[in-house]
Design a protein around this motif. Structure first.
Motif, PDB file in Angstrom:
ATOM      1  N   ILE A  29      12.261  12.247  64.823  1.00  0.00           N
ATOM      2  CA  ILE A  29      11.953  11.040  64.040  1.00  0.00           C
ATOM      3  C   ILE A  29      11.330   9.934  64.896  1.00  0.00           C
ATOM      4  N   LEU A  30      10.219   9.411  64.380  1.00  0.00           N
ATOM      5  CA  LEU A  30       9.519   8.297  65.010  1.00  0.00           C
ATOM      6  C   LEU A  30       9.637   7.078  64.097  1.00  0.00           C
ATOM      7  N   LYS A  31      10.023   5.953  64.690  1.00  0.00           N
ATOM      8  CA  LYS A  31      10.152   4.726  63.901  1.00  0.00           C
ATOM      9  C   LYS A  31       8.932   3.852  64.153  1.00  0.00           C
ATOM     10  N   ILE A  68      -2.751  10.359  49.890  1.00  0.00           N
ATOM     11  CA  ILE A  68      -2.495   9.688  51.176  1.00  0.00           C
ATOM     12  C   ILE A  68      -0.999   9.466  51.368  1.00  0.00           C
ATOM     13  N   ASP A  69      -0.515   9.670  52.602  1.00  0.00           N
ATOM     14  CA  ASP A  69       0.875   9.303  52.908  1.00  0.00           C
ATOM     15  C   ASP A  69       0.962   8.825  54.353  1.00  0.00           C
ATOM     16  N   ASP A  70       2.065   8.133  54.656  1.00  0.00           N
ATOM     17  CA  ASP A  70       2.222   7.589  56.011  1.00  0.00           C
ATOM     18  C   ASP A  70       2.543   8.682  57.027  1.00  0.00           C
ATOM     19  N   GLU A  88       0.768  12.614  61.605  1.00  0.00           N
ATOM     20  CA  GLU A  88       1.215  14.006  61.409  1.00  0.00           C
ATOM     21  C   GLU A  88       2.123  14.401  62.570  1.00  0.00           C
ATOM     22  N   LYS A  89       3.317  14.875  62.245  1.00  0.00           N
ATOM     23  CA  LYS A  89       4.170  15.449  63.289  1.00  0.00           C
ATOM     24  C   LYS A  89       3.897  16.951  63.256  1.00  0.00           C
ATOM     25  N   SER A  90       2.969  17.367  64.099  1.00  0.00           N
ATOM     26  CA  SER A  90       2.437  18.732  64.032  1.00  0.00           C
ATOM     27  C   SER A  90       3.478  19.797  64.361  1.00  0.00           C
ATOM     28  N   LEU A 105       3.468  12.999  57.806  1.00  0.00           N
ATOM     29  CA  LEU A 105       3.558  14.396  57.372  1.00  0.00           C
ATOM     30  C   LEU A 105       4.579  15.068  58.283  1.00  0.00           C
ATOM     31  N   ALA A 106       5.678  15.514  57.674  1.00  0.00           N
ATOM     32  CA  ALA A 106       6.712  16.208  58.449  1.00  0.00           C
ATOM     33  C   ALA A 106       6.794  17.650  57.965  1.00  0.00           C
ATOM     34  N   ASN A 107       7.583  17.880  56.906  1.00  0.00           N
ATOM     35  CA  ASN A 107       7.694  19.246  56.372  1.00  0.00           C
ATOM     36  C   ASN A 107       6.757  19.496  55.192  1.00  0.00           C
ATOM     37  N   GLY A 108       6.052  18.476  54.789  1.00  0.00           N
ATOM     38  CA  GLY A 108       5.015  18.646  53.776  1.00  0.00           C
ATOM     39  C   GLY A 108       5.484  18.550  52.336  1.00  0.00           C
ATOM     40  N   GLN A 109       6.766  18.236  52.153  1.00  0.00           N
ATOM     41  CA  GLN A 109       7.312  18.251  50.791  1.00  0.00           C
ATOM     42  C   GLN A 109       6.727  17.134  49.907  1.00  0.00           C
ATOM     43  N   ALA A 110       6.572  15.953  50.482  1.00  0.00           N
ATOM     44  CA  ALA A 110       6.042  14.832  49.709  1.00  0.00           C
ATOM     45  C   ALA A 110       4.593  15.114  49.295  1.00  0.00           C
ATOM     46  N   ALA A 111       3.790  15.586  50.244  1.00  0.00           N
ATOM     47  CA  ALA A 111       2.375  15.866  49.945  1.00  0.00           C
ATOM     48  C   ALA A 111       2.246  17.001  48.925  1.00  0.00           C
TER      49      ALA A 111
HETATM   50  P1  5GP Z   1       7.759  15.471  54.420  1.00  0.00           P
HETATM   51  O1  5GP Z   1       7.836  15.473  52.942  1.00  0.00           O
HETATM   52  O2  5GP Z   1       6.391  15.810  54.951  1.00  0.00           O
HETATM   53  O3  5GP Z   1       8.848  16.285  55.070  1.00  0.00           O
HETATM   54  O4  5GP Z   1       8.078  13.999  54.884  1.00  0.00           O
HETATM   55  C1  5GP Z   1       7.208  12.972  54.583  1.00  0.00           C
HETATM   56  C2  5GP Z   1       7.941  11.719  54.202  1.00  0.00           C
HETATM   57  O5  5GP Z   1       9.125  11.531  54.984  1.00  0.00           O
HETATM   58  C3  5GP Z   1       7.044  10.535  54.453  1.00  0.00           C
HETATM   59  O6  5GP Z   1       6.676  10.007  53.207  1.00  0.00           O
HETATM   60  C4  5GP Z   1       7.873   9.566  55.267  1.00  0.00           C
HETATM   61  O7  5GP Z   1       8.248   8.509  54.440  1.00  0.00           O
HETATM   62  C5  5GP Z   1       9.110  10.316  55.692  1.00  0.00           C
HETATM   63  N1  5GP Z   1       9.125  10.657  57.134  1.00  0.00           N
HETATM   64  C6  5GP Z   1       9.056  11.912  57.655  1.00  0.00           C
HETATM   65  N2  5GP Z   1       9.139  11.888  58.988  1.00  0.00           N
HETATM   66  C7  5GP Z   1       9.248  10.594  59.348  1.00  0.00           C
HETATM   67  C8  5GP Z   1       9.370   9.917  60.617  1.00  0.00           C
HETATM   68  O8  5GP Z   1       9.386  10.505  61.726  1.00  0.00           O
HETATM   69  N3  5GP Z   1       9.449   8.566  60.573  1.00  0.00           N
HETATM   70  C9  5GP Z   1       9.433   7.869  59.414  1.00  0.00           C
HETATM   71  N4  5GP Z   1       9.505   6.545  59.488  1.00  0.00           N
HETATM   72  N5  5GP Z   1       9.324   8.466  58.205  1.00  0.00           N
HETATM   73  C10 5GP Z   1       9.234   9.816  58.162  1.00  0.00           C
END
Ligand code: 5GP
Length: 189
Positions: free
Chosen positions: A19-21, A123-125, A155-157, A127-133
């Motif tokens: 996690i990055l803040k 668009i999103d802030d 993107e957290k690759s 990308l971690a596991n891709g669930q939101a996108a």
């Molecule tokens: P995903 O659905 O790709 O797993 O996660 C994307 C969502 O999780 C983003 O909309 C974001 O709000 C949140 N998120 C995922 N990883 C991080 C992180 O390292 N830092 C922050 N601040 N938010 C994250």
């Protein structure tokens, strides 16, 4: 995007290996100048894709999405995480599982704002596991609109999202790609 990488190095806080803040410039306090540059960069990358709408998710996607919308000159729609009293019927919905919060949320957009004639940039802030996108793409597809691509600020690759999205043939454009958050620092790809 050099400016963004520099800012992450300067002001980002690595909370753990995952996690990055970035709440001092992106998702709590917002730097409008940086958001403007982010909007210009998204607009440049999707300039030839006939984008007609931008779709994001509240709340952290809104700032970069609005700036991209400003520079592409198109409206921006954000999916709501909670049902609003004025958003009751004619909804497009999808489930998003959050690995960080370990819970599922239903997100929704009013049907009237996306039509089959739209070409949508998601668009999103982060990308971690891709669930939101994926959930946003599902909503756009349900409206029979076309997904032109997915624009990500960070993107957290090393987490699986980018790979999943690219395997599903989505074009992913990430402005900063982080290869690792080990040892308390962000290493870029
Ligand atoms: P995903 O659905 O790709 O797993 O996660 C994307 C969502 O999780 C983003 O909309 C974001 O709000 C949140 N998120 C995922 N990883 C991080 C992180 O390292 N830092 C922050 N601040 N938010 C994250």
């Amino acid at each position: 995007m050099k400016l963004l990488e520099e800012r992450i190095k300067k002001d980002g806080k690595v909370l753990s290996e995952a996690i990055l803040k970035v709440d001092s410039f992106l998702n709590h306090q917002i730097d409008p100048q940086l958001m403007n540059e982010i909007g210009i960069e998204f607009a440049r990358r999707f300039a030839n894709d006939s984008i007609s709408k931008i779709v994001t998710i509240e709340s952290s996607g809104i700032a970069p999405a609005v700036m991209a919308g400003l520079h592409l000159n198109v409206p921006v729609i954000f999916a709501r995480k909670q049902k609003s009293l004025t958003l009751v019927d004619h909804l497009l919905t999808a489930k998003v599982y959050s690995f960080t919060k370990q819970e599922s949320n239903e997100i929704s957009i009013a049907k009237k704002y996306i039509s089959e004639n739209d070409t949508v940039l998601i668009i999103d802030d982060f990308l971690a596991n891709g669930q939101a996108a994926l959930a946003l793409a599902k909503i756009v597809t349900e409206a029979k609109a076309n997904v032109a691509g997915i624009g990500i600020v960070i993107e957290k690759s090393f987490q699986g999202g980018a790979e999943i999205l690219r395997k599903e043939n989505y074009r992913v454009e990430s402005l900063a790609q982080i290869a690792s958050l080990a040892d308390g620092k962000a290493v870029f790809k």
